[in-house]
Design an enzyme around this catalytic site. Structure first.
Site, PDB file in Angstrom:
ATOM      1  N   HIS A   1       4.432   4.968  -0.394  1.00  0.00           N
ATOM      2  CA  HIS A   1       2.990   4.886  -0.629  1.00  0.00           C
ATOM      3  C   HIS A   1       2.697   4.393  -2.048  1.00  0.00           C
ATOM      4  O   HIS A   1       3.582   4.191  -2.860  1.00  0.00           O
ATOM      5  CB  HIS A   1       2.356   6.273  -0.461  1.00  0.00           C
ATOM      6  CG  HIS A   1       2.238   6.721   0.960  1.00  0.00           C
ATOM      7  ND1 HIS A   1       1.061   6.672   1.658  1.00  0.00           N
ATOM      8  CD2 HIS A   1       3.160   7.228   1.814  1.00  0.00           C
ATOM      9  CE1 HIS A   1       1.247   7.140   2.880  1.00  0.00           C
ATOM     10  NE2 HIS A   1       2.523   7.478   3.005  1.00  0.00           N
TER      11      HIS A   1
ATOM     12  N   HIS B   1      -0.990   3.429   4.649  1.00  0.00           N
ATOM     13  CA  HIS B   1      -2.282   3.064   4.063  1.00  0.00           C
ATOM     14  C   HIS B   1      -2.182   1.595   3.637  1.00  0.00           C
ATOM     15  O   HIS B   1      -1.473   1.260   2.684  1.00  0.00           O
ATOM     16  CB  HIS B   1      -2.595   3.957   2.867  1.00  0.00           C
ATOM     17  CG  HIS B   1      -2.686   5.411   3.236  1.00  0.00           C
ATOM     18  ND1 HIS B   1      -2.256   6.430   2.400  1.00  0.00           N
ATOM     19  CD2 HIS B   1      -3.140   6.009   4.365  1.00  0.00           C
ATOM     20  CE1 HIS B   1      -2.460   7.595   2.997  1.00  0.00           C
ATOM     21  NE2 HIS B   1      -2.992   7.369   4.191  1.00  0.00           N
TER      22      HIS B   1
ATOM     23  N   GLU C   1      -2.097  -0.062   0.089  1.00  0.00           N
ATOM     24  CA  GLU C   1      -0.996   0.298  -0.802  1.00  0.00           C
ATOM     25  C   GLU C   1       0.146  -0.704  -0.614  1.00  0.00           C
ATOM     26  O   GLU C   1       1.233  -0.388  -0.123  1.00  0.00           O
ATOM     27  CB  GLU C   1      -0.571   1.741  -0.533  1.00  0.00           C
ATOM     28  CG  GLU C   1      -1.698   2.724  -0.842  1.00  0.00           C
ATOM     29  CD  GLU C   1      -1.486   4.128  -0.302  1.00  0.00           C
ATOM     30  OE1 GLU C   1      -0.342   4.449   0.109  1.00  0.00           O
ATOM     31  OE2 GLU C   1      -2.456   4.904  -0.279  1.00  0.00           O
TER      32      GLU C   1
ATOM     33  N   GLU D   1       5.635   7.905  -4.049  1.00  0.00           N
ATOM     34  CA  GLU D   1       4.382   7.353  -4.565  1.00  0.00           C
ATOM     35  C   GLU D   1       4.644   6.458  -5.773  1.00  0.00           C
ATOM     36  O   GLU D   1       5.422   6.811  -6.670  1.00  0.00           O
ATOM     37  CB  GLU D   1       3.430   8.474  -4.970  1.00  0.00           C
ATOM     38  CG  GLU D   1       2.984   9.374  -3.822  1.00  0.00           C
ATOM     39  CD  GLU D   1       1.875   8.768  -2.977  1.00  0.00           C
ATOM     40  OE1 GLU D   1       1.444   7.631  -3.261  1.00  0.00           O
ATOM     41  OE2 GLU D   1       1.427   9.451  -2.029  1.00  0.00           O
TER      42      GLU D   1
END
Length: 375
Positions: free
Chosen positions: A259, A166, A169, A335
C-alpha cells in the site's frame, strides 16, 4: 489553455481556466463513494509562463493531512517525473509551475497505467519460472491476474503478494515491478536462493477498475476492497472473492499486502497483533521479519506506523488481518509514503517510482531471511 483527463486514470474537474495564474480545479470523487484524493491531468500551457493551479476541494478529500508538506508530481514525457512547488493553506492545494514545454502532466503520484500493467504481465511471462493465470473478472470485465513464480512443490513455502487494493496508491505496483525485475534475474543470487525454497503468488493490481477510472480507494462499485476480506462477494468485490478463493485452494505461508499511506512520511509495516489466533510463534515471526527488513534496507523503520490493535480486536475485514487469521501465517500490510521518507529525504523527487521499485527489490532479502521459519 486546455486541461484533459481523457486517458487511463485521468481525474480532475475544471472550474475555470481563463488565465495561467488562476486555474481553478476540483478532484472528482470515486464512483459511488465519498473518497477522493487522486488526480491526474494534462495541461496545454503557455511555455515559460508561471501557472498557478488551485485544487479548491483539497480540504474535503479523504486525507487532508496528506497535503501537508506534499509536492505534486509533473512530467513532460510520462516516463520521468519530478516534484513541483506545492502548498496547502488548510483549504486549497496550490501547484505553482512554469512549464518549459507546451504540454505537461500532473499527478498525485507517478501513475502506473493499465498498459504498463499488461506489459509487466507479458514481460514476466517470458521467464521459464513464471506462469500467468486469470482468476476471474472485475465488475468492468477486466482480468484479475496472478503471476506464479517458481516451480510449485508441497515442500516449498507459499508467499503471496498483493498490491494496489487502493488504486491511487500506485507506488504499490511500482514496488511489485521492482521485486519482479530482481526475482526473475537469473544472475541474482538472492532470487536463486529464494526460488529453491519459495513459490511466489503475486497479484500486481488488485483493483484494475479503480485504477483505470482514476479512483483513490475503491473499485467500480465504490467499494473499499481492503474492508471486504471477511465476506467478499461477486456482486460487490469480485477482486477479493477471486483472490481469496485461489488462496484457499493453494495455501498461504506468508502474505504481504502493498500500500501507500497519504499521511505518514515513512516506510513501515502493520502486523496482525490483534487477530484472535495471535500467539508467541506469530509474534516471533513478525519480530524476525522486521529485523530482516531493517538489515535489508535503510528505507525501512519501525518507530513510526499505525497503532497496534489490542489482543483480539483486529479488524478481520482488512486483508493482512484476515489472511493472517485464516491461514495462521505471517501477514503484513506494507506502507510507503506519498511524500518522502523523512529518515532519508531526497529533495528532487522525494519518495518516487524509482525508490518504490528498489524497496521491492530489497524486500526479497527480508523474505529470504525468514523463509525457513515460515512453517
Amino acid at each position: 489553455m486546455m486541461i484533459s483527463t481523457e486517458f487511463d486514470s485521468g481525474n480532475i474537474e475544471v472550474v475555470s481556466a481563463d488565465a495561467p495564474d488562476q486555474i481553478r480545479l476540483r478532484i472528482r470523487k470515486d464512483n459511488e463513494s465519498e473518497f477522493f484524493q487522486w488526480y491526474h491531468f494534462k495541461l496545454f500551457a503557455q511555455t515559460d509562463v508561471k501557472h498557478t493551479l488551485i485544487i479548491e476541494n483539497a480540504s474535503e478529500s479523504a486525507y487532508p493531512k496528506g497535503w501537508e508538506h506534499y509536492y505534486s508530481f509533473a512530467s513532460y514525457d510520462r516516463e520521468h517525473w519530478f516534484r513541483v512547488p506545492t502548498s496547502f493553506d488548510g483549504k486549497k492545494l496550490t501547484i505553482t509551475h512554469t512549464p518549459e514545454q507546451e504540454t505537461v502532466f500532473y499527478a498525485y503520484f507517478v501513475p502506473y497505467s493499465w498498459e504498463r500493467h499488461l506489459d509487466l504481465l507479458q514481460w514476466a511471462q517470458q521467464s521459464a519460472w513464471v506462469e500467468q493465470r486469470c482468476l476471474g473478472l472485475t465488475l468492468d470485465g477486466r482480468e484479475m491476474n496472478l503471476l506464479v513464480v517458481g516451480e510449485e512443490s508441497p515442500k516449498k513455502r507459499k508467499v503471496w503478494i498483493t498490491a494496489r487494493q487502493h488504486p491511487g496508491e500506485t507506488m504499490a505496483e511500482w514496488f511489485v515491478e521492482g521485486l519482479l525485475e530482481h526475482l526473475l534475474n537469473e544472475d541474482e543470487p538472492v532470487s536463486r536462493q529464494l526460488l529453491d525454497q519459495v513459490v511466489f503468488y503475486i497479484v500486481p493490481n488488485m483493483n484494475p477498475d479503480g485504477s483505470v477510472r482514476g479512483h483513490l480507494r475503491t473499485n467500480a462499485a465504490g467499494v473499499n476492497l481492503n474492508r471486504e476480506w471477511a465476506e467478499p462477494t461477486l456482486e460487490k468485490s469480485p477482486e477479493v472473492f477471486h483472490v481469496l478463493k485461489a488462496m484457499d485452494a493453494i495455501g498461504v505461508d506468508m502474505y504481504l499486502d502493498i500500500h501507500g499511506d497519504e499521511n505518514l512520511p515513512y516506510n513501515f509495516v502493520a502486523g496482525s497483533e490483534g487477530i484472535p489466533s495471535y500467539d508467541e510463534r506469530h509474534a516471533n515471526l513478525e519480530r524476525l521479519f522486521k529485523e530482516a527488513y531493517l538489515r535489508a534496507t535503510a528505507e525501512f523503520q519501525t518507530k513510526y506506523g499505525y497503532d497496534v490493535d489490542a489482543p483480539g480486536q483486529a479488524n478481520l475485514t482488512v486483508a493482512s488481518n484476515a489472511v493472517g487469521e485464516r491461514f495462521k501465517c505471517l501477514a503484513f500490510t506494507v506502507e510507503m509514503p506519498f511524500k518522502d521518507n523523512d529518515d532519508l529525504p531526497e529533495p528532487y523527487q522525494q519518495w518516487s517510482d524509482i525508490r518504490s521499485r528498489l524497496l521491492g527489490r530489497d524486500t526479497l532479502k527480508a523474505i529470504l531471511d525468514v523463509a525457513n521459519d515460515l512453517r
